[in-house]
Write an enzyme that holds these catalytic residues in place. Structure first.
Site, PDB file in Angstrom:
ATOM      1  N   TRP A   7     111.554 175.016  17.383  1.00 56.89           N
ATOM      2  CA  TRP A   7     110.575 174.350  16.523  1.00 56.89           C
ATOM      3  C   TRP A   7     109.436 173.742  17.330  1.00 56.89           C
ATOM      4  O   TRP A   7     109.677 173.097  18.359  1.00 56.89           O
ATOM      5  CB  TRP A   7     111.276 173.224  15.752  1.00 56.89           C
ATOM      6  CG  TRP A   7     110.332 172.301  15.044  1.00 56.89           C
ATOM      7  CD1 TRP A   7     109.700 171.211  15.570  1.00 56.89           C
ATOM      8  CD2 TRP A   7     109.895 172.393  13.697  1.00 56.89           C
ATOM      9  NE1 TRP A   7     108.890 170.628  14.626  1.00 56.89           N
ATOM     10  CE2 TRP A   7     109.000 171.330  13.460  1.00 56.89           C
ATOM     11  CE3 TRP A   7     110.168 173.281  12.637  1.00 56.89           C
ATOM     12  CZ2 TRP A   7     108.372 171.117  12.224  1.00 56.89           C
ATOM     13  CZ3 TRP A   7     109.551 173.066  11.414  1.00 56.89           C
ATOM     14  CH2 TRP A   7     108.674 171.998  11.223  1.00 56.89           C
ATOM     15  N   ASP A  22     103.066 169.177  16.018  1.00 59.07           N
ATOM     16  CA  ASP A  22     101.744 168.736  16.466  1.00 59.07           C
ATOM     17  C   ASP A  22     101.450 168.996  17.948  1.00 59.07           C
ATOM     18  O   ASP A  22     102.300 168.752  18.806  1.00 59.07           O
ATOM     19  CB  ASP A  22     101.600 167.218  16.317  1.00 59.07           C
ATOM     20  CG  ASP A  22     102.137 166.673  15.024  1.00 59.07           C
ATOM     21  OD1 ASP A  22     102.492 167.456  14.136  1.00 59.07           O
ATOM     22  OD2 ASP A  22     102.215 165.444  14.913  1.00 59.07           O
ATOM     23  N   ASP A  57     101.371 157.797  16.108  1.00 58.87           N
ATOM     24  CA  ASP A  57     100.373 158.739  16.617  1.00 58.87           C
ATOM     25  C   ASP A  57      99.191 158.030  17.281  1.00 58.87           C
ATOM     26  O   ASP A  57      98.034 158.212  16.881  1.00 58.87           O
ATOM     27  CB  ASP A  57      99.886 159.691  15.501  1.00 58.87           C
ATOM     28  CG  ASP A  57     101.041 160.260  14.693  1.00 58.87           C
ATOM     29  OD1 ASP A  57     102.145 160.365  15.253  1.00 58.87           O
ATOM     30  OD2 ASP A  57     100.854 160.578  13.503  1.00 58.87           O
ATOM     31  N   GLU A 114      98.040 160.174   9.317  1.00 55.94           N
ATOM     32  CA  GLU A 114      98.680 160.502  10.588  1.00 55.94           C
ATOM     33  C   GLU A 114      97.634 161.022  11.573  1.00 55.94           C
ATOM     34  O   GLU A 114      96.561 161.485  11.195  1.00 55.94           O
ATOM     35  CB  GLU A 114      99.751 161.578  10.361  1.00 55.94           C
ATOM     36  CG  GLU A 114     100.832 161.131   9.384  1.00 55.94           C
ATOM     37  CD  GLU A 114     101.963 162.138   9.232  1.00 55.94           C
ATOM     38  OE1 GLU A 114     103.122 161.745   9.404  1.00 55.94           O
ATOM     39  OE2 GLU A 114     101.692 163.304   8.944  1.00 55.94           O
TER      40      GLU A 114
HETATM   41  N1  DQQ Z   1     104.425 164.658  13.304  1.00 52.61           N
HETATM   42  C1  DQQ Z   1     104.969 163.733  14.242  1.00 52.61           C
HETATM   43  C2  DQQ Z   1     104.482 162.385  13.824  1.00 52.61           C
HETATM   44  C3  DQQ Z   1     103.268 162.697  13.080  1.00 52.61           C
HETATM   45  C4  DQQ Z   1     103.634 163.952  12.347  1.00 52.61           C
HETATM   46  C5  DQQ Z   1     106.468 163.838  14.235  1.00 52.61           C
HETATM   47  C6  DQQ Z   1     102.455 164.754  11.899  1.00 52.61           C
HETATM   48  O1  DQQ Z   1     104.254 161.553  14.954  1.00 52.61           O
HETATM   49  O2  DQQ Z   1     102.875 161.658  12.241  1.00 52.61           O
HETATM   50  O3  DQQ Z   1     106.873 165.075  14.767  1.00 52.61           O
HETATM   51  O4  DQQ Z   1     102.772 166.107  11.701  1.00 52.61           O
END
Ligand code: DQQ
Length: 490
Positions: free
Chosen positions: A34, A37, A158, A218
């Site tokens: 997998w 981001d 984030d 996000e």
């Molecule tokens: N993906 C991450 C988070 C973010 C989200 C977790 C956005 O930090 O907010 O894998 O796709």
């Protein structure tokens, strides 16, 4: 900095796995498992580093690590050891979620989200970014600010960090319960001690404004273009799987952002959570996560899920909208070339091109048309048309659409239309720039003013055909160039 972090195991899986006709070949993705981001994009000693949200245990989102790869040209990538792994008992015990990388006077520093609860953590490297040591005082921010006006529900993730006049600033995604998404702003002199300033921007889910909605914001990014700024926000809307990224063009004055013009960065519902980096040559380049649009079981059977978009240059235009264009470096992938000029586009179902076939193509085409024409390009077409994906311009509706109803014979994939608004001035041609990479389609129309990304999963081995067609109106293809593109993996 101390407390050794030992996430240096190589990725399980190799790049020479079983042939998989749906696996992209010139978009970045990890060897297996997998990814979501992009994180920590940074140019370091002339090389481009990309980190990404990664689960080494399978093709599903869980116990997120930071995968790592490096490139000399933005296009070809070399896998590096996993950079960050959750530390048992630490503030990131449940995952190392998204964040960024900065150059702290020669010390590469990752600023990331530790979960759960959601906190800000940092890690540094002393061996040119191969291994990373987590700060023993993590987390450096342990919770959202205490403020009676904001009920964030602990959503706080984030971090995106930049330096201005010697001071570090950090923007981080959050929310106000029953109000909407929010980006919070902090300041620091040492990346460790952070002072909360104020919200950089707050949304309102009740206004019905597609650019300010979303129950949680996000992955904020703030891009500076002289006296103009572009704020990117990835909106988590309701239902929860409705995700898209918006841009706000505006100004930043006394650390407050004022939005003037807004738009959706890439339409289609596949592109999310991009991160942008300013390169040494001043270009702002971003990558986004292209989500899967097939059943989870298919991902797990294939052994991978998620792929990075192409590297895309962000360009604010004089009217303050933002264009997004594939970087020029991608032209090095061009191989076999076909060229057509001045063709009258046949009525649907039109002939497929006799000499062009492929799963990995770049198409640049310009069409002139009259009135309310409906026309476009067919890709991944089986000879009998059972499988085909159509990229269609519907002039009367002012829409660019990826029609996926026949994109796959599999019942386990999304097949709804992916749509982007595209109004062309009367008499203006339609300019399409399309990238096809097995299961990925990225479209840059009108010189990148309208972008659309989509996923398709054709299963028939003979779904390779390409053709142009007209459904309504008279349409001429003025010119088109098609290239077969190389793989970025050897
Ligand atoms: N993906 C991450 C988070 C973010 C989200 C977790 C956005 O930090 O907010 O894998 O796709």
């Amino acid at each position: 900095m101390s407390k050794a972090n030992q996430p240096t195991a190589l990725h399980p899986g190799t790049r020479a796995e079983k042939p998989d006709p749906l696996r992209p070949r010139y978009h970045f993705l990890p060897p297996a498992n997998w990814m979501n981001d992009p994180c920590g994009l940074i140019q370091w000693n002339g090389r481009y580093h990309m980190f990404y949200q990664y689960n080494p245990d399978g093709a599903y989102h869980d116990a997120i690590h930071w995968g790592h790869a490096v490139s000399d040209d933005l296009v070809h990538w070399e896998d590096l050891p996993i950079a960050l792994a959750p530390s048992p008992g630490g503030p990131d015990k449940d995952g190392c979620w998204s964040g960024c990388a900065v150059d702290d006077d020669g010390v590469p520093t990752l600023v990331y989200t530790g979960v759960f609860p959601q906190t800000v953590c940092i890690a540094t490297s002393s061996d040119a970014m191969v291994t990373w040591q987590k700060f023993e005082g993590n987390p450096v921010i342990d919770s959202p600010p205490y403020d009676v006006r904001y009920d964030t529900g602990g959503h706080f993730r984030d971090p995106y960090v930049w330096r201005e006049s010697g001071v570090w600033y950090l923007a981080i995604g959050s929310k106000i319960r029953d109000v909407g998404g929010m980006v919070l702003l902090y300041r620091s002199h040492d990346l460790i001690n952070w002072e909360y300033l104020h919200p950089l921007m707050v949304g309102d889910v009740h206004k019905g404004d597609p650019f300010c909605t979303g129950t949680m914001w996000e992955c904020p990014n703030l891009l500076c273009f002289g006296d103009q700024h572009v704020l990117l926000i990835s909106l988590q809307a309701t239902p929860i799987d409705h995700l898209y990224t918006v841009y706000h063009t505006g100004t930043c004055c006394e650390q407050k952002f004022e939005s003037k013009v807004q738009g959706i960065l890439v339409h289609g519902g596949s592109f999310y959570a991009p991160q942008a980096v300013q390169l040494a040559d001043d270009r702002w380049v971003l990558w986004g996560w292209l989500k899967e649009a097939r059943a989870q079981g298919m991902c797990e059977w294939a052994g991978w899920a998620g792929v990075m978009s192409l590297p895309l240059r962000v360009m604010p235009l004089p009217d303050r909208t933002v264009a997004v264009r594939p970087v020029e470096e991608l032209q090095t992938l061009r191989r076999e070339h076909w060229q057509y000029e001045d063709l009258t586009v046949e009525r649907e179902p039109a002939q497929l091109l006799s000499d062009v076939k492929g799963q990995r193509l770049e198409v640049m085409a310009e069409f002139s048309f009259e009135g309310e024409a409906v026309f476009g390009l067919r890709l991944r077409c089986s000879p009998d048309g059972q499988e085909q994906t159509r990229i269609v311009y519907r002039a009367a509706e002012g829409q660019l659409v990826v029609e996926r109803d026949a994109s796959s014979v599999s019942p386990d994939v999304e097949r709804n239309d992916c749509t982007a608004p595209l109004q062309l001035a009367p008499g203006s041609p339609l300019k399409l720039h399309v990238f096809l990479d097995h299961s990925v389609i990225e479209i840059f129309a009108d010189d990148g003013r309208t972008c659309l990304a989509s996923r398709i999963y054709p299963l028939r081995p003979d779904s390779l055909g390409v053709g142009f067609f007209a459904r309504e109106g008279s349409v001429k293809m003025d010119s088109s160039d098609i290239w077969r593109l190389d793989s970025i993996w050897t």
